[in-house]
Design an enzyme around this catalytic site. Structure first.
Site, mmCIF file in Angstrom:
data_model
loop_
_atom_site.group_PDB
_atom_site.id
_atom_site.type_symbol
_atom_site.label_atom_id
_atom_site.label_comp_id
_atom_site.label_asym_id
_atom_site.label_seq_id
_atom_site.Cartn_x
_atom_site.Cartn_y
_atom_site.Cartn_z
ATOM 1 N N SER A 113 20.172 29.730 -47.477
ATOM 2 C CA SER A 113 20.676 28.429 -47.032
ATOM 3 C C SER A 113 20.087 27.312 -47.886
ATOM 4 O O SER A 113 18.934 27.376 -48.309
ATOM 5 C CB SER A 113 20.274 28.220 -45.565
ATOM 6 O OG SER A 113 20.443 26.868 -45.203
ATOM 7 N N TYR A 136 25.098 23.083 -49.059
ATOM 8 C CA TYR A 136 25.474 21.870 -48.323
ATOM 9 C C TYR A 136 25.323 20.730 -49.317
ATOM 10 O O TYR A 136 24.448 20.790 -50.195
ATOM 11 C CB TYR A 136 24.503 21.612 -47.164
ATOM 12 C CG TYR A 136 24.696 22.457 -45.923
ATOM 13 C CD1 TYR A 136 25.945 22.651 -45.359
ATOM 14 C CD2 TYR A 136 23.587 23.015 -45.279
ATOM 15 C CE1 TYR A 136 26.096 23.406 -44.203
ATOM 16 C CE2 TYR A 136 23.736 23.763 -44.119
ATOM 17 C CZ TYR A 136 24.994 23.948 -43.588
ATOM 18 O OH TYR A 136 25.132 24.680 -42.440
ATOM 19 N N THR A 162 29.852 26.023 -47.334
ATOM 20 C CA THR A 162 30.114 26.010 -45.885
ATOM 21 C C THR A 162 30.934 24.767 -45.551
ATOM 22 O O THR A 162 30.539 23.647 -45.879
ATOM 23 C CB THR A 162 28.786 26.000 -45.112
ATOM 24 O OG1 THR A 162 28.062 27.180 -45.460
ATOM 25 C CG2 THR A 162 29.009 25.983 -43.612
ATOM 26 N N LYS A 260 32.914 29.435 -46.675
ATOM 27 C CA LYS A 260 32.448 29.943 -45.365
ATOM 28 C C LYS A 260 32.802 28.942 -44.274
ATOM 29 O O LYS A 260 32.478 27.757 -44.396
ATOM 30 C CB LYS A 260 30.920 30.133 -45.421
ATOM 31 C CG LYS A 260 30.287 30.525 -44.096
ATOM 32 C CD LYS A 260 28.816 30.852 -44.295
ATOM 33 C CE LYS A 260 28.119 31.243 -43.016
ATOM 34 N NZ LYS A 260 27.762 30.103 -42.164
ATOM 35 N N HIS A 284 30.372 29.633 -37.640
ATOM 36 C CA HIS A 284 28.946 29.272 -37.703
ATOM 37 C C HIS A 284 28.183 29.914 -36.541
ATOM 38 O O HIS A 284 27.198 29.365 -36.038
ATOM 39 C CB HIS A 284 28.815 27.739 -37.648
ATOM 40 C CG HIS A 284 27.804 27.167 -38.601
ATOM 41 N ND1 HIS A 284 28.132 26.583 -39.791
ATOM 42 C CD2 HIS A 284 26.450 27.074 -38.528
ATOM 43 C CE1 HIS A 284 27.036 26.142 -40.404
ATOM 44 N NE2 HIS A 284 26.002 26.441 -39.658
HETATM 45 C C1 LIG Z 1 19.326 29.874 -36.706
HETATM 46 C C2 LIG Z 1 20.588 29.786 -37.520
HETATM 47 C C3 LIG Z 1 20.639 28.942 -38.629
HETATM 48 C C4 LIG Z 1 21.802 28.881 -39.407
HETATM 49 N N1 LIG Z 1 21.799 28.111 -40.538
HETATM 50 C C5 LIG Z 1 22.911 28.093 -41.328
HETATM 51 C C6 LIG Z 1 22.903 27.368 -42.551
HETATM 52 O O1 LIG Z 1 21.916 26.764 -42.938
HETATM 53 N N2 LIG Z 1 24.047 27.373 -43.282
HETATM 54 C C7 LIG Z 1 25.180 28.049 -42.898
HETATM 55 O O2 LIG Z 1 26.181 28.032 -43.597
HETATM 56 N N3 LIG Z 1 25.184 28.766 -41.750
HETATM 57 C C8 LIG Z 1 24.082 28.803 -40.968
HETATM 58 N N4 LIG Z 1 24.083 29.546 -39.823
HETATM 59 C C9 LIG Z 1 25.298 30.322 -39.457
HETATM 60 C C10 LIG Z 1 25.188 31.744 -40.040
HETATM 61 O O3 LIG Z 1 25.233 31.721 -41.436
HETATM 62 C C11 LIG Z 1 26.313 32.641 -39.522
HETATM 63 O O4 LIG Z 1 27.555 32.013 -39.749
HETATM 64 C C12 LIG Z 1 26.177 32.977 -38.041
HETATM 65 O O5 LIG Z 1 24.822 33.185 -37.719
HETATM 66 C C13 LIG Z 1 26.976 34.220 -37.707
HETATM 67 O O6 LIG Z 1 26.880 34.530 -36.355
HETATM 68 P P1 LIG Z 1 25.813 35.578 -35.756
HETATM 69 O O7 LIG Z 1 24.532 34.851 -35.651
HETATM 70 O O8 LIG Z 1 26.398 35.919 -34.425
HETATM 71 O O9 LIG Z 1 25.736 36.746 -36.709
HETATM 72 C C14 LIG Z 1 22.942 29.641 -39.037
HETATM 73 C C15 LIG Z 1 22.867 30.491 -37.935
HETATM 74 C C16 LIG Z 1 21.712 30.581 -37.181
HETATM 75 C C17 LIG Z 1 21.671 31.533 -36.019
#
Ligand SMILES: Cc1cc2nc3c(=O)[nH]c(=O)nc-3n(C[C@H](O)[C@H](O)[C@H](O)COP(=O)(O)O)c2cc1C
Length: 396
Positions: A113, A136, A162, A260, A284
């Site tokens: 990230s 981002y 994203t 994404k 997300h």
């Molecule tokens: C704690 C946390 C932080 C996340 N941070 C980002 C991020 O910085 N950038 C991003 O594109 N998605 C972020 N996501 C989304 C994840 O990349 C992903 O889309 C999502 O976790 C998928 O669902 P799942 O947790 O059920 O596997 C984050 C998810 C979580 C749980």
């Protein structure tokens, strides 16, 4: 890689979640575990997998199941990539490096990230497998361009853009836990957290030994230096990506681009038109617009729109290897998992991430054997039943 299925103490991702809950301060655990608003989409993502049922072929011998695949031309030991999880370094010391190392050792991809606490160069060096950089536009275009250049030099294979964060979703758990105050780095604001942290002395000692609250080393604002945690929410609200931005991003990055956050066939077409090489059907993990359809349910619509022109990946709700199998049966090329490994990171650092990957791998092998299918490449809709109304969700 061994294909034996040993029943260890941690049997599934839920076990890792329980351990993480015990080990992490509540504010950190809820940051991982929570979603936006009423968490409807967070729950729906997982439930959608329950709605799809298997149609096994019994009495078919599958002595060695082949999980290997390629994504964007790169070989992976199984169709799994770790999703970007911001601030992993709050979860465990040098968390992004630990997760990338575990992914590399398992031969699967890792996505870093923009909101990472570790330098992107260190993360790229930690993994033996392909790493992707999630972008981002925090800090403005020049800041993003310098991160893109650093990612190229460091050897990141793909850029993940994203598109579902025009503002941060309302994560009510974070608001109740006063995450913003905690991240302000002002001593007075942090005092209410002291008692919570003192009940998790192992996490606290490790967090302090790792340098405490980090700045963001990959968001270097020209003339100002690395961005502070306290500035991120405001910066995020001024940094949405539009389809127009994809043009200059495409010019700045000559490697593959992954979009994404695609929720519909229409946005899938826009992603193709913008020159993307792959897309992730993603909401997300239910952290942005609450009430959108679960990703597994919109996957058929996106595949029907662009599945013949671009690699289609999926994330959201992956907790078991059988979930991966169902997504592949529906046509996803591979899946990304976020919380599944973030719980592992919270439970036991890199070893916990390795365990999460191993759980998903052995689950997937077992599922293939029970389905009577020798390889993930052979999974298709003939191995599942889907609810009758799933195909009618799309609008052309
Ligand atoms: C704690 C946390 C932080 C996340 N941070 C980002 C991020 O910085 N950038 C991003 O594109 N998605 C972020 N996501 C989304 C994840 O990349 C992903 O889309 C999502 O976790 C998928 O669902 P799942 O947790 O059920 O596997 C984050 C998810 C979580 C749980």
């Amino acid at each position: 890689m061994s294909q034996s299925i040993q029943p260890p103490r941690v049997l599934n991702i839920e076990d890792l979640r329980r351990i993480a809950k015990r080990r992490l301060p509540r504010v950190v655990f809820d940051y991982i575990d929570g979603g936006a608003e009423a968490e409807l989409t967070l729950r729906a993502n997982c439930r959608a997998f329950e709605a799809v049922t298997f149609r096994p072929r019994c009495a078919v011998a599958t002595p060695a199941c082949d999980l290997r695949t390629t994504v964007l031309g790169t070989p992976l030991s199984m169709p799994l990539i770790l999703a970007p999880v911001g601030s992993s370094r709050l979860i465990y010391p040098r968390g992004e490096e630990a997760a990338a190392r575990a992914a590399g050792a398992a031969g699967i991809g890792y996505t870093l990230s923009t909101l990472s606490g570790c330098c992107l160069e260190d993360v790229a060096a930690a993994s033996k497998a392909p790493v992707w950089y999630q972008l981002y536009l925090l800090g403005g275009r020049d800041c993003a361009l310098s991160a893109i250049e650093r990612a190229r030099v460091a050897g990141f294979l793909a850029l993940v853009v994203t598109i579902d964060t025009p503002v941060a979703g309302m994560r009510e758990r974070d608001l109740r836990n006063r995450v913003k105050e905690l991240l302000s780095r002002k001593l007075g604001m942090m005092l209410p957290f002291v008692s919570q942290f003192l009940t998790k002395p192992r996490w606290l000692a490790a967090f302090l030994a790792d340098g405490g609250l980090m700045k963001f080393p990959n968001i270097v604002v020209p003339g100002e230096g690395p961005m502070l945690y306290a500035d991120v929410t405001t910066a995020l609200e001024q940094s949405m990506v539009s389809w127009q931005d994809l043009r200059w991003i495409r010019e700045a990055w000559s490697g593959p681009i992954v979009i994404k956050g695609v929720h519909t066939g229409d946005d899938g077409r826009r992603a193709v038109d913008a020159g993307a090489d792959a897309l992730v059907v993603s909401n997300h993990g239910g952290r942005q617009l609450d009430g959108v359809a679960p990703t597994l349910r919109v996957l058929p619509e996106v595949l029907a729109a662009v599945g013949d022109r671009i690699e289609v990946l999926l994330d959201g709700g992956i907790r078991r290897g059988s979930d991966i199998a169902k997504a592949l049966c529906l046509g996803a090329r591979a899946v990304l998992a976020g919380r599944a490994y973030a719980y592992g990171l919270g439970a036991a650092g890199g070893a916990g991430v390795a365990r999460a990957i191993e759980v998903l791998r052995t689950d997937l092998i077992r599922t293939l054997k029970l389905l009577g299918c020798a390889s993930t490449a052979k999974l298709d809709e003939s191995y599942i039943d889907i609810p009758a109304d799933w195909r009618s969700i799309g609008r052309g």
